[in-house]
Enzyme design. Structure first.
Site, mmCIF file in Angstrom:
data_model
loop_
_atom_site.group_PDB
_atom_site.id
_atom_site.type_symbol
_atom_site.label_atom_id
_atom_site.label_comp_id
_atom_site.label_asym_id
_atom_site.label_seq_id
_atom_site.Cartn_x
_atom_site.Cartn_y
_atom_site.Cartn_z
ATOM 1 N N ASP A 16 0.862 -1.058 0.005
ATOM 2 C CA ASP A 16 -0.258 -0.245 0.124
ATOM 3 C C ASP A 16 0.854 1.109 -0.137
ATOM 4 O O ASP A 16 2.019 1.121 0.238
ATOM 5 C CB ASP A 16 -0.867 0.024 1.299
ATOM 6 N N ASP A 18 0.072 5.187 0.963
ATOM 7 C CA ASP A 18 -0.190 5.984 2.071
ATOM 8 C C ASP A 18 -0.179 5.408 3.303
ATOM 9 O O ASP A 18 -1.252 4.564 3.483
ATOM 10 C CB ASP A 18 -1.379 7.148 1.940
ATOM 11 N N THR A 109 -2.523 0.774 -4.590
ATOM 12 C CA THR A 109 -3.134 1.877 -3.796
ATOM 13 C C THR A 109 -4.526 2.444 -4.094
ATOM 14 O O THR A 109 -4.715 2.110 -5.184
ATOM 15 C CB THR A 109 -2.088 3.060 -3.857
ATOM 16 N N SER A 110 -5.146 3.148 -3.236
ATOM 17 C CA SER A 110 -6.279 3.665 -3.309
ATOM 18 C C SER A 110 -6.325 4.886 -3.989
ATOM 19 O O SER A 110 -7.493 5.304 -4.345
ATOM 20 C CB SER A 110 -7.361 3.744 -1.988
#
Length: 220
Positions: A16, A18, A109-110
């Site tokens: 991931d 952040d 990542t989102s």
């Protein structure tokens, strides 16, 4: 402190972004905080809920009848790309990532691609060869689609991969995808309830590369 099994090796790592390899909390909360204030939301209640998810999913879940989630998400994205002040790498992350063969790791990542690139650059982290972003999936974390796609692009089976995450939505996504999981706690303000191993940062670990490019994690 959790000790990684010295004999356990992996075909690839998925990270991931952040909260896991960089800290963007201050920048993200500035942008989202201004937006939430305009919508009349309570910042103390709202801000903890927006980390680790796609912006469109966060806004849609609020069910605010007077807004268009697509329009609002695009506005927030522009603000986040413009505001990367204070975005910094998690301790040891730059060296840890730089030590990995480029074909053996990915970011999942989102964040949308443009924002991911901007934050990685601001934090001084390497741009990965393989990346899965918000645009690549129909449903965001905690759905496993993002990590399933990351595994596919890496060419690694789920039991042969390690995911590094920081929030429960991401942990749930990795768990559903069937990978090993390590939780990075560098940005945690409160303990996260999980049975998975935790690391405060990457400064105390290194990557060992064995036969066939197999990866293992060792404490320094």
């Amino acid at each position: 402190m959790y000790q990684f099994p010295s004999t356990k090796t992996y075909g690839g790592f998925l990270f991931d972004m952040d909260g896991t390899i960089l800290n963007s909390i201050a920048a993200a909360e500035r942008v989202w905080g201004r937006w939430a204030t305009r919508q009349g939301l309570d910042l103390g209640t709202f801000l903890p809920t927006m980390h680790g998810k796609r912006g469109i999913d966060t806004i849609t879940a609020l069910n605010l009848p007077w807004i268009d989630p697509v329009v609002e998400a695009a506005e927030i994205l522009r603000g986040e790309i413009e505001d990367v002040e204070g975005v910094v790498a998690i301790e040891g992350a730059a060296d840890f990532l730089a030590s990995l063969p480029p074909e053996r790791w990915a970011i999942v990542t989102s964040a949308p691609m443009d924002l991911a690139r901007a934050r990685l650059a601001a934090a001084g982290l390497p741009q990965p060869r393989i990346m899965v972003t918000a645009e690549d999936v129909a449903v965001g974390k905690p759905h496993p689609q993002c990590y399933q796609l990351g595994l596919e692009r890496l060419g690694v089976d789920a039991p042969d991969a390690m995911v590094f995450e920081d929030v429960l939505a991401g942990v749930a996504a990795a768990e559903a995808a069937g990978t090993a999981i390590t939780v990075i706690t560098a940005t945690h303000q409160h303990p996260v309830e999980t049975d998975y191993p935790k690391l405060p940062h990457y400064g105390e670990v290194r990557v060992a590369i064995g036969a066939g490019g197999r990866l293992s994690i060792q404490f320094r």
